[in-house]
Write a protein that holds these residues in place. Structure first.
Motif, PDB file in Angstrom:
ATOM      1  N   LYS A 133       0.827  -1.200   0.000  1.00 12.80           N
ATOM      2  CA  LYS A 133       0.000   0.000   0.000  1.00 12.80           C
ATOM      3  C   LYS A 133       0.871   1.264   0.000  1.00 12.80           C
ATOM      4  O   LYS A 133       0.465   2.322  -0.476  1.00 12.80           O
ATOM      5  CB  LYS A 133      -0.900   0.032   1.247  1.00 12.80           C
ATOM      6  CG  LYS A 133      -1.792  -1.198   1.416  1.00 12.80           C
ATOM      7  CD  LYS A 133      -2.847  -1.280   0.332  1.00 12.80           C
ATOM      8  CE  LYS A 133      -3.861  -2.388   0.612  1.00 12.80           C
ATOM      9  NZ  LYS A 133      -3.285  -3.746   0.526  1.00 12.80           N
ATOM     10  N   ILE A 134       2.084   1.120   0.554  1.00 15.09           N
ATOM     11  CA  ILE A 134       3.015   2.247   0.673  1.00 15.09           C
ATOM     12  C   ILE A 134       4.408   1.768   0.291  1.00 15.09           C
ATOM     13  O   ILE A 134       4.884   0.744   0.800  1.00 15.09           O
ATOM     14  CB  ILE A 134       3.048   2.815   2.114  1.00 15.09           C
ATOM     15  CG1 ILE A 134       1.670   3.346   2.511  1.00 15.09           C
ATOM     16  CG2 ILE A 134       4.101   3.906   2.247  1.00 15.09           C
ATOM     17  CD1 ILE A 134       1.538   3.656   3.991  1.00 15.09           C
ATOM     18  N   VAL A 135       5.062   2.496  -0.606  1.00 13.43           N
ATOM     19  CA  VAL A 135       6.459   2.244  -0.974  1.00 13.43           C
ATOM     20  C   VAL A 135       7.222   3.521  -0.659  1.00 13.43           C
ATOM     21  O   VAL A 135       6.861   4.596  -1.156  1.00 13.43           O
ATOM     22  CB  VAL A 135       6.592   1.895  -2.474  1.00 13.43           C
ATOM     23  CG1 VAL A 135       8.056   1.795  -2.869  1.00 13.43           C
ATOM     24  CG2 VAL A 135       5.853   0.601  -2.790  1.00 13.43           C
ATOM     25  N   PHE A 136       8.234   3.419   0.182  1.00  9.93           N
ATOM     26  CA  PHE A 136       9.017   4.625   0.455  1.00  9.93           C
ATOM     27  C   PHE A 136      10.501   4.322   0.457  1.00  9.93           C
ATOM     28  O   PHE A 136      10.921   3.175   0.660  1.00  9.93           O
ATOM     29  CB  PHE A 136       8.572   5.309   1.749  1.00  9.93           C
ATOM     30  CG  PHE A 136       9.027   4.689   3.049  1.00  9.93           C
ATOM     31  CD1 PHE A 136      10.034   5.283   3.802  1.00  9.93           C
ATOM     32  CD2 PHE A 136       8.415   3.556   3.543  1.00  9.93           C
ATOM     33  CE1 PHE A 136      10.424   4.746   5.015  1.00  9.93           C
ATOM     34  CE2 PHE A 136       8.785   3.013   4.767  1.00  9.93           C
ATOM     35  CZ  PHE A 136       9.806   3.606   5.508  1.00  9.93           C
ATOM     36  N   VAL A 183      -1.158   2.629  -4.794  1.00 10.68           N
ATOM     37  CA  VAL A 183       0.014   2.606  -3.910  1.00 10.68           C
ATOM     38  C   VAL A 183       0.594   4.011  -3.764  1.00 10.68           C
ATOM     39  O   VAL A 183       0.755   4.739  -4.750  1.00 10.68           O
ATOM     40  CB  VAL A 183       1.086   1.638  -4.456  1.00 10.68           C
ATOM     41  CG1 VAL A 183       2.383   1.745  -3.655  1.00 10.68           C
ATOM     42  CG2 VAL A 183       0.565   0.209  -4.435  1.00 10.68           C
ATOM     43  N   LYS A 184       0.895   4.403  -2.529  1.00  9.87           N
ATOM     44  CA  LYS A 184       1.569   5.680  -2.288  1.00  9.87           C
ATOM     45  C   LYS A 184       3.075   5.480  -2.444  1.00  9.87           C
ATOM     46  O   LYS A 184       3.643   4.535  -1.897  1.00  9.87           O
ATOM     47  CB  LYS A 184       1.265   6.192  -0.880  1.00  9.87           C
ATOM     48  CG  LYS A 184      -0.202   6.518  -0.648  1.00  9.87           C
ATOM     49  CD  LYS A 184      -0.465   6.821   0.808  1.00  9.87           C
ATOM     50  CE  LYS A 184      -1.960   7.015   1.071  1.00  9.87           C
ATOM     51  NZ  LYS A 184      -2.269   7.154   2.505  1.00  9.87           N
ATOM     52  N   VAL A 185       3.714   6.373  -3.187  1.00 14.61           N
ATOM     53  CA  VAL A 185       5.163   6.318  -3.394  1.00 14.61           C
ATOM     54  C   VAL A 185       5.762   7.561  -2.738  1.00 14.61           C
ATOM     55  O   VAL A 185       5.536   8.684  -3.192  1.00 14.61           O
ATOM     56  CB  VAL A 185       5.515   6.255  -4.895  1.00 14.61           C
ATOM     57  CG1 VAL A 185       7.028   6.227  -5.086  1.00 14.61           C
ATOM     58  CG2 VAL A 185       4.872   5.021  -5.534  1.00 14.61           C
ATOM     59  N   ILE A 186       6.489   7.341  -1.654  1.00 16.31           N
ATOM     60  CA  ILE A 186       6.890   8.425  -0.758  1.00 16.31           C
ATOM     61  C   ILE A 186       8.405   8.620  -0.754  1.00 16.31           C
ATOM     62  O   ILE A 186       9.171   7.671  -0.540  1.00 16.31           O
ATOM     63  CB  ILE A 186       6.413   8.134   0.685  1.00 16.31           C
ATOM     64  CG1 ILE A 186       4.895   7.886   0.723  1.00 16.31           C
ATOM     65  CG2 ILE A 186       6.833   9.235   1.632  1.00 16.31           C
ATOM     66  CD1 ILE A 186       4.048   9.092   0.368  1.00 16.31           C
ATOM     67  N   CYS A 205       4.304  13.649   2.778  1.00 19.15           N
ATOM     68  CA  CYS A 205       3.154  13.134   3.522  1.00 19.15           C
ATOM     69  C   CYS A 205       2.291  12.318   2.564  1.00 19.15           C
ATOM     70  O   CYS A 205       2.675  12.070   1.417  1.00 19.15           O
ATOM     71  CB  CYS A 205       2.353  14.286   4.130  1.00 19.15           C
ATOM     72  SG  CYS A 205       1.531  15.337   2.907  1.00 19.15           S
ATOM     73  N   GLU A 206       1.112  11.930   3.000  1.00 22.26           N
ATOM     74  CA  GLU A 206       0.238  11.082   2.183  1.00 22.26           C
ATOM     75  C   GLU A 206      -0.190  11.742   0.874  1.00 22.26           C
ATOM     76  O   GLU A 206      -0.616  11.064  -0.065  1.00 22.26           O
ATOM     77  CB  GLU A 206      -1.002  10.690   2.988  1.00 22.26           C
ATOM     78  CG  GLU A 206      -1.851  11.871   3.425  1.00 22.26           C
ATOM     79  CD  GLU A 206      -3.028  11.439   4.285  1.00 22.26           C
ATOM     80  OE1 GLU A 206      -3.693  10.451   3.912  1.00 22.26           O
ATOM     81  OE2 GLU A 206      -3.273  12.072   5.326  1.00 22.26           O
ATOM     82  N   TYR A 207      -0.049  13.069   0.781  1.00 24.49           N
ATOM     83  CA  TYR A 207      -0.475  13.766  -0.437  1.00 24.49           C
ATOM     84  C   TYR A 207       0.603  13.799  -1.520  1.00 24.49           C
ATOM     85  O   TYR A 207       0.346  14.258  -2.634  1.00 24.49           O
ATOM     86  CB  TYR A 207      -0.939  15.188  -0.092  1.00 24.49           C
ATOM     87  CG  TYR A 207      -2.197  15.195   0.745  1.00 24.49           C
ATOM     88  CD1 TYR A 207      -3.440  15.009   0.159  1.00 24.49           C
ATOM     89  CD2 TYR A 207      -2.136  15.353   2.123  1.00 24.49           C
ATOM     90  CE1 TYR A 207      -4.604  14.992   0.919  1.00 24.49           C
ATOM     91  CE2 TYR A 207      -3.291  15.338   2.907  1.00 24.49           C
ATOM     92  CZ  TYR A 207      -4.517  15.154   2.299  1.00 24.49           C
ATOM     93  OH  TYR A 207      -5.656  15.128   3.059  1.00 24.49           O
TER      94      TYR A 207
END
Length: 467
Positions: free
Chosen positions: A220-223, A247-250, A267-269
């Protein structure tokens, strides 16, 4: 212990504080830190004395920027070489853990931490990870080297403090990537962490092994951290296309010297890195005279960690290039932001034909071309006394199989040349490479080959040393 999972803030009052109020809190911490350093470190006492600095005269953050001399990597390295292992910067011998810079630009810098500081890092990283959507109970695959390198340990500390399910897959050793891919399939963690180069390689390897990451994995999140890349829109799009559009790419990260390093983070945005000034006071300064830049201007990030007393680095000149803004983010946090993330280093700047650019700018250019397969090299050359820029770029299998058609090959080369010219203002020589022919990075990418005569001669003069 933790906020309500539905809250987008860990501590709304602190994170949305008026900047002027936050600056007063930072000023008190900075004044205390200056005195602590001068009283407890031989290096700082002499460094400030030689600069003619009267610590009691620092009554505003403007004066801090104007009067306190910055520390550079070369100063810290020299201290550590002359007074090993840490130099005279050390303010306390009460340390329990040592991390180091990755040494990608020379000799590693060793940084010791006390138990109290490690807990401060853990708490800061938990708060920041919360801001881009991580919540207690999630699983995290840490695909980074568990060595002296700070990236993996920083994530581990924050994840443990946040009660995440931790899968330390590692990276860089034989079989580690295949094992990490298998863990992603079997354990279904929601979060993936690694360097941007390794994240790209991870998904490429997964597809090579026959997996569809958007269906077979549960990310769900890749950072990532450690090098520029994840702030680039084209890179975000490509990862989302493979891992799943939701997927969020941070983009996160500064450096071990500025620990807690996650204080530069989207951040999430996903609209630029916030500078979490409560933990690390960050300025952007001129690369030549170190004067502070105004919002909207480009310069070098300079860090003062406010939660470290064992080995504090005050106004540490990072070499990282960006520009900042104080425009409000949708998340309502009131920290300054880096809208384009960190996109270069002062020591990896390319100057060819008088034009200055960075590898990340060139990466952004080639990423826009549909034929691009995810890897490239920059060759700086010279012929008949004239400099040239050559880009060796991998193309997709579909494109490679059609390159026997001369007109088609020329059209692909022209597309890459145009993308580069539009971005950096130079016409480059383009060489198309077979898919998979350029070595993938298992940590950080090294993409520049400088074959110019002056570079060769300087290397000979220095005995071939690259430091």
């Amino acid at each position: 212990m933790f906020p309500d999972p539905s809250s987008k803030w860990w501590d709304r009052k602190v994170e949305t504080l008026k900047p002027t109020e936050r600056e007063q809190i930072i000023l008190k911490k900075v004044k205390w830190l200056l005195k602590w350093c001068s009283d407890n470190s031989i290096f700082y006492h002499r460094f400030y004395e030689s600069a003619g600095l009267d610590i009691s005269s620092i009554q505003t953050l403007e004066k801090f920027a104007e009067k306190v001399p910055p520390l550079t990597k070369s100063i810290v390295r020299l201290e550590q070489m002359q007074y090993p292992p840490f130099g005279r910067i050390l303010c306390s011998t009460d340390y329990e853990f040592v991390m180091a810079s990755s040494g990608t630009t020379g000799r590693p810098t060793y940084v010791p931490f006390s138990q109290k500081e490690l807990q401060s890092v853990a708490e800061a990283h938990s708060q920041i990870m919360w801001s881009f959507g991580i919540r207690p109970g999630m699983g995290i695959l840490i695909a980074a080297m568990f060595t002296l390198y700070a990236g993996a340990w920083g994530v581990f500390l924050g994840a443990r403090n946040m009660s995440l399910k931790i899968y330390p897959a590692g990276a860089g050793s034989p079989g580690a990537t295949v094992n990490a891919v298998g863990a992603a399939k079997d354990l279904k963690p929601e979060i993936l962490y690694g360097t941007p180069s390794f994240i790209r390689y991870f998904f490429e390897k997964a597809q090579e092994l026959g997996y569809d990451p958007s269906k077979d994995f549960n990310f769900k999140i890749v950072f990532g951290s450690g090098e520029p890349g994840l702030s680039l829109p084209a890179v975000k799009r490509k990862i989302k296309k493979i891992a799943g559009e939701g997927v969020k790419v941070i983009d996160t990260g500064s450096m071990v010297e500025a620990m807690p390093w996650m204080t530069n983070a989207e951040c999430e945005y996903e609209n630029g890195m916030h500078l979490w000034q409560d933990f690390v006071y960050t300025e952007i300064v001129d690369r030549n005279d170190f004067t502070r830049k105004q919002f909207g201007e480009e310069g070098v990030l300079t860090y003062t960690s406010l939660v470290r007393t064992t080995y504090p680095l005050v106004r540490y000149f990072s070499g990282d290039i960006s520009f900042w803004t104080d425009e409000m983010c949708e998340c309502e946090r009131t920290y300054p932001r880096l809208p384009r993330g960190i996109y270069g280093r002062s020591d990896d700047m390319i100057i060819v034909k008088g034009v200055k650019t960075f590898p990340s700018i060139i990466q952004q250019s080639v990423e826009r071309v549909p034929a691009y397969n995810g890897e490239f090299r920059i060759v700086l050359g010279e012929t008949a006394g004239k400099e040239y820029l050559k880009i060796i770029v991998e193309v997709t299998e579909e494109v490679w199989n059609r390159l026997s058609d001369k007109l088609y090959r020329e059209s692909v080369e022209a597309e890459f040349r145009k993308a580069l010219r539009d971005s950096i203002g130079l016409t480059a020589v383009v060489e198309l490479a077979k898919p998979g022919s350029l070595e993938r990075a298992l940590h950080k990418a090294k993409r520049i080959v400088d074959e110019r005569i002056i570079t060769t001669e300087l290397a000979k003069m220095e005995g071939g040393r690259s430091e």
